[in-house]
Design an enzyme around this catalytic site. Structure first.
Site, PDB file in Angstrom:
ATOM      1  N   GLY A   1       0.473  -1.108  -0.175  1.00 52.03           N
ATOM      2  CA  GLY A   1      -0.061   0.038  -0.012  1.00 52.03           C
ATOM      3  C   GLY A   1       0.367   1.192  -0.222  1.00 52.03           C
TER       4      GLY A   1
ATOM      5  N   PRO B   1       4.506  -5.311  -0.617  1.00 58.75           N
ATOM      6  CA  PRO B   1       4.561  -4.285  -1.317  1.00 58.75           C
ATOM      7  C   PRO B   1       4.679  -3.945  -2.905  1.00 58.75           C
ATOM      8  CG  PRO B   1       6.501  -4.524  -0.820  1.00 58.75           C
ATOM      9  CD  PRO B   1       5.854  -5.551   0.159  1.00 58.75           C
ATOM     10  N   GLY B   2       3.962  -3.322  -3.676  1.00 57.67           N
ATOM     11  CA  GLY B   2       3.779  -4.056  -4.929  1.00 57.67           C
ATOM     12  C   GLY B   2       4.092  -2.629  -6.214  1.00 57.67           C
ATOM     13  N   ARG B   3       3.062  -1.115  -5.913  1.00 56.19           N
ATOM     14  CA  ARG B   3       3.748   0.087  -6.092  1.00 56.19           C
ATOM     15  C   ARG B   3       4.976   0.095  -5.767  1.00 56.19           C
ATOM     16  NH1 ARG B   3      -0.656   3.745  -8.088  1.00 56.19           N
ATOM     17  NH2 ARG B   3      -1.950   2.434  -6.070  1.00 56.19           N
TER      18      ARG B   3
ATOM     19  N   ARG C   1      -4.798   3.710 -15.653  1.00 57.77           N
ATOM     20  CA  ARG C   1      -5.124   4.452 -14.950  1.00 57.77           C
ATOM     21  C   ARG C   1      -5.442   5.975 -15.382  1.00 57.77           C
ATOM     22  NH1 ARG C   1      -1.943   5.987 -11.422  1.00 57.77           N
ATOM     23  NH2 ARG C   1      -3.126   4.980  -9.464  1.00 57.77           N
TER      24      ARG C   1
ATOM     25  N   CYS D   1     -11.413   4.471 -29.951  1.00 60.64           N
ATOM     26  CA  CYS D   1     -13.279   5.327 -29.565  1.00 60.64           C
ATOM     27  C   CYS D   1     -13.848   5.339 -28.250  1.00 60.64           C
ATOM     28  CB  CYS D   1     -13.763   4.793 -30.537  1.00 60.64           C
ATOM     29  SG  CYS D   1     -12.620   4.607 -32.265  1.00 60.64           S
ATOM     30  N   GLU D   2     -13.192   6.448 -27.257  1.00 64.84           N
ATOM     31  CA  GLU D   2     -13.705   6.407 -26.067  1.00 64.84           C
ATOM     32  C   GLU D   2     -13.792   7.954 -25.774  1.00 64.84           C
ATOM     33  OE1 GLU D   2     -14.851   3.888 -23.714  1.00 64.84           O
ATOM     34  OE2 GLU D   2     -14.691   2.466 -25.098  1.00 64.84           O
TER      35      GLU D   2
HETATM   36  N1  LLP Z   1      -1.743  -6.874  -0.906  1.00 68.93           N
HETATM   37  C1  LLP Z   1      -2.626  -6.867  -1.744  1.00 68.93           C
HETATM   38  C2  LLP Z   1      -3.877  -7.978  -0.513  1.00 68.93           C
HETATM   39  C3  LLP Z   1      -3.205  -6.586  -1.893  1.00 68.93           C
HETATM   40  O1  LLP Z   1      -4.997  -5.910  -2.649  1.00 68.93           O
HETATM   41  C4  LLP Z   1      -2.418  -4.934  -3.057  1.00 68.93           C
HETATM   42  C5  LLP Z   1      -2.860  -3.909  -3.920  1.00 68.93           C
HETATM   43  C6  LLP Z   1      -1.087  -5.310  -3.068  1.00 68.93           C
HETATM   44  C7  LLP Z   1      -0.538  -6.012  -1.293  1.00 68.93           C
HETATM   45  C8  LLP Z   1      -0.376  -3.690  -2.540  1.00 68.93           C
HETATM   46  O2  LLP Z   1      -0.781  -2.800  -2.600  1.00 68.93           O
HETATM   47  P1  LLP Z   1       0.008  -2.249  -2.993  1.00 68.93           P
HETATM   48  O3  LLP Z   1       1.846  -2.002  -2.339  1.00 68.93           O
HETATM   49  O4  LLP Z   1       1.278  -2.304  -4.939  1.00 68.93           O
HETATM   50  O5  LLP Z   1      -0.107  -0.348  -2.871  1.00 68.93           O
HETATM   51  N2  LLP Z   1      -5.129  -0.225 -10.128  1.00 68.93           N
HETATM   52  C9  LLP Z   1      -5.114   0.161  -8.529  1.00 68.93           C
HETATM   53  C10 LLP Z   1      -4.177  -0.420  -7.533  1.00 68.93           C
HETATM   54  C11 LLP Z   1      -4.952  -1.305  -6.654  1.00 68.93           C
HETATM   55  C12 LLP Z   1      -4.289  -2.038  -6.035  1.00 68.93           C
HETATM   56  C13 LLP Z   1      -4.632  -3.356  -5.419  1.00 68.93           C
HETATM   57  N3  LLP Z   1      -4.241  -4.640  -4.223  1.00 68.93           N
HETATM   58  C14 LLP Z   1      -3.590   0.938  -9.018  1.00 68.93           C
HETATM   59  O6  LLP Z   1      -3.756   1.340 -10.180  1.00 68.93           O
HETATM   60  O7  LLP Z   1      -3.844   2.473  -8.270  1.00 68.93           O
END
Ligand code: LLP
Length: 432
Positions: free
Chosen positions: A247, A285-287, A323, A357-358
Site C-alpha cells: 500500500g 509491497p507492489g507499487r 490508470r 474510440c472512447e
Molecule cells: N496486497 C494485497 C492483498 C493487495 O490487494 C494489493 C493491491 C497489494 C498487496 C499491493 O498494494 P500496493 O503496494 O501496490 O499498493 N490498480 C490500482 C491499485 C490496485 C491495488 C490492488 N491491491 C492502481 O492502479 O492504483
C-alpha cells in the site's frame, strides 16, 4: 525546461537534452522497438527494494512482492533473485512465479475469490500461506486440503476498519469493502479455523489500501492488528507471522509518501513498544517497488487544435495505460528530446489522448507541452498497474517491454502481434 532528475524517478534524467533511463537514451529505444513501449529500470527497482531492506535490517521480515503491480517475468525474476517472495491473487500469477524461477515456498495467496482448482494448484505447488478472506472460503479450503490429505497453511485477512485516505477504488481496509473479515469476528474465526483438520493456522494479515501517503493509517492498523494477535494467542492459538500487506504510495505529482525505511522505523518501534519485537513479519509491497521504475514511451501522431481544447493525439491509449481512464490518475508526461533544433514544435496546453474510440481515452489533461508530430513523449511513473492492467481493446496488441541495466537494454517482452489476439478464435464458415 524540466527539472533533472525528475521527481520520484531516481534513474531518469536529461543528458544533452535527451531523456535517459539509467544509461539508455529513450529516443533510441523508441526508434529501435517502436511505440508504445514500456521501459523499466533495474536499478530503480533494486533501490526501491533496498529502502525496505534498510528499514528491516536485523529483523526477520519476508518481502512478498505484490506481483499484480507488474507481472512481467523479468521483473519477477529480478525480485526472486533478491530473495523476495510473492503475493499472488490467481493461479495464473502462481504459474508466472514458477516460470520466472520464484520459490513457491515463499508465495502467499491473497484474494476474495479463490477457486477450488486454484486452491489445489497452490497446495500442489507447496505455497507458504493462503490469506483467507471469508468464513466460506475457509470452509472450502478445509474441504479441498482434506480431500488431498494435506493441511493448508492459513492466515486470515482482517479488515482493520481504518481509513487509508486514498482513492475509493483502492482503499480496502474500511468496513464497506469486500476484503477481509470483520475485526470483531476475527477471534471466533480463528477458533473455528484451529478446529478444522484440513487447516494449519500460520499467521494473520491485513492490507488497508494502495497509494497511501501518510503514516497514521499504518500505525492505526498496526495497533488494531496487535490487539487481535494478543487476543488470539491468549485463546491458545499461536500466530506465526504478522503480514502487514502493501500500500505504500509513490510520488506521481508532488505526492510525499514516507520513505519505506522511515515508515518501517516507526512501525517497528511500535511493535517493540508493544512487546512484539521478535514477531516474524511479512509485507506485500507492489507499487512502491516498481511504480517509479518504469516509463511508457509514445509517439505524437497528430496535433488537433480546437475551440475549447487542444488535443495531442498519441499512439498509446487507455488499453496500454488504463490508470488515467480508470482512476483519473495523474502521470507526468515529458518529451524525450528537448533540443531547440528539430521539427517545428507547437507549444500549447493539450489533452494528451489515445486513438481509442472512447472519450475516456486520455493519458493526461491540460498539459503544457511543446510538441510536433513524429516526436516522442514519456508517460512517467508507469512501472506499476500500467502494463499489468493493459488490455487489447480495439484489437490493439500489447506493447513491448524493455528492461534497462546501465547502458544495456534488454527486450523482455516482444510486442504482441494482431495474430496473437485472435489465435484462439474460430470462424463458423461462410454461409452460416
Ligand atoms: N496486497 C494485497 C492483498 C493487495 O490487494 C494489493 C493491491 C497489494 C498487496 C499491493 O498494494 P500496493 O503496494 O501496490 O499498493 N490498480 C490500482 C491499485 C490496485 C491495488 C490492488 N491491491 C492502481 O492502479 O492504483
Amino acid at each position: 525546461m524540466i527539472p533533472s532528475p525528475l521527481p520520484g524517478q531516481p534513474q531518469l534524467h536529461y543528458r544533452d537534452h535527451s531523456l535517459y533511463l539509467e544509461g539508455c537514451r529513450l529516443s533510441d529505444l523508441a526508434r529501435e522497438h517502436a511505440t508504445p513501449l514500456y521501459v523499466y529500470s533495474r536499478a530503480a527497482m533494486l533501490e526501491a527494494l533496498a529502502a525496505y531492506q534498510r528499514g528491516f535490517a536485523g529483523r526477520q521480515v519476508q518481502i512478498c512482492y505484490a506481483m499484480k503491480a507488474n507481472s512481467s517475468l523479468a521483473v519477477l525474476e529480478l525480485f526472486a533473485s533478491q530473495g523476495c517472495g510473492f503475493d499472488i491473487v490467481s493461479g495464473g500469477e502462481l504459474e508466472r512465479v514458477l516460470a520466472a524461477g520464484g520459490d513457491p515456498a515463499r508465495v502467499i495467496f491473497s484474494g476474495v475469490g479463490k477457486t477450488r482448482a486454484e486452491m489445489r494448484q497452490a497446495l500442489h505447488a507447496g505455497i507458504q500461506c493462503f490469506n483467507v478472506e471469508s468464513e466460506a472460503e475457509l470452509q472450502v479450503l478445509h474441504e479441498v486440503a482434506s480431500g488431498m490429505g494435506v493441511r493448508a497453511p492459513v492466515s486470515i485477512r482482517v479488515n482493520p476498519d481504518v481509513d487509508a485516505r486514498t482513492h475509493p477504488y483502492i482503499s480496502t481496509g474500511l468496513k464497506g469493502n469486500k476484503f477481509g473479515v470483520a475485526h470483531d469476528r476475527t477471534l471466533a474465526i480463528y477458533q473455528h479455523a484451529a478446529s478444522l483438520s484440513g487447516l494449519r493456522v500460520v499467521g494473520i494479515d491485513c492490507h488497508i489500501g494502495s497509494q497511501i501517503t501518510q503514516e497514521a493509517p499504518y500505525l492505526d492498523a498496526m495497533d488494531r492488528m496487535l490487539d487481535l494477535v494478543e487476543a488470539i494467542e491468549a485463546a491458545g492459538i499461536p500466530i506465526g507471522h504478522l503480514d502487514f500487506g502493501g500500500g505504500l504510495g509513490i510520488d506521481y505529482n508532488g505526492d510525499t509518501p514516507p520513505a519505506a525505511d522511515a515508515l518501517w522505523a516507526k512501525l517497528l518501534a511500535r511493535l517493540d513498544e508493544r512487546g512484539h519485537g521478535e514477531r516474524a513479519l511479512m509485507i506485500e509491497p507492489g507499487r512502491s517497488l516498481v511504480g517509479n521504475a518504469g516509463v511508457c514511451l509514445t509517439e505524437v501522431l497528430y496535433l488537433k487544435p480546437g475551440e475549447h481544447k487542444n488535443f495531442c493525439i498519441v499512439d498509446a491509449a487507455m488499453n496500454d495505460l488504463p490508470r488515467p481512464a480508470m482512476y483519473q490518475a495523474w502521470h507526468a508526461i515529458v518529451p524525450l528530446e528537448q533540443a531547440s533544433t528539430g521539427p517545428e514544435r507547437q507549444a500549447s496546453v493539450y489533452d494528451v489522448v489515445g486513438p481509442i474510440c472512447e472519450s475516456g481515452d486520455w493519458l493526461g489533461r491540460d498539459r503544457a507541452l511543446a510538441v510536433a508530430p513524429g516526436e516522442h513523449l514519456a508517460v512517467l511513473s508507469a512501472g506499476a498497474y500500467c502494463a499489468s492492467m493493459g488490455s487489447t481493446y480495439n484489437s490493439r496488441p500489447r506493447p513491448a517491454e524493455v528492461l534497462v541495466d546501465g547502458d544495456q537494454a534488454h527486450l523482455v517482452r516482444a510486442r504482441e502481434s494482431v495474430g496473437d489476439l485472435f489465435r484462439h478464435e474460430r470462424l463458423l464458415g461462410a454461409g452460416r
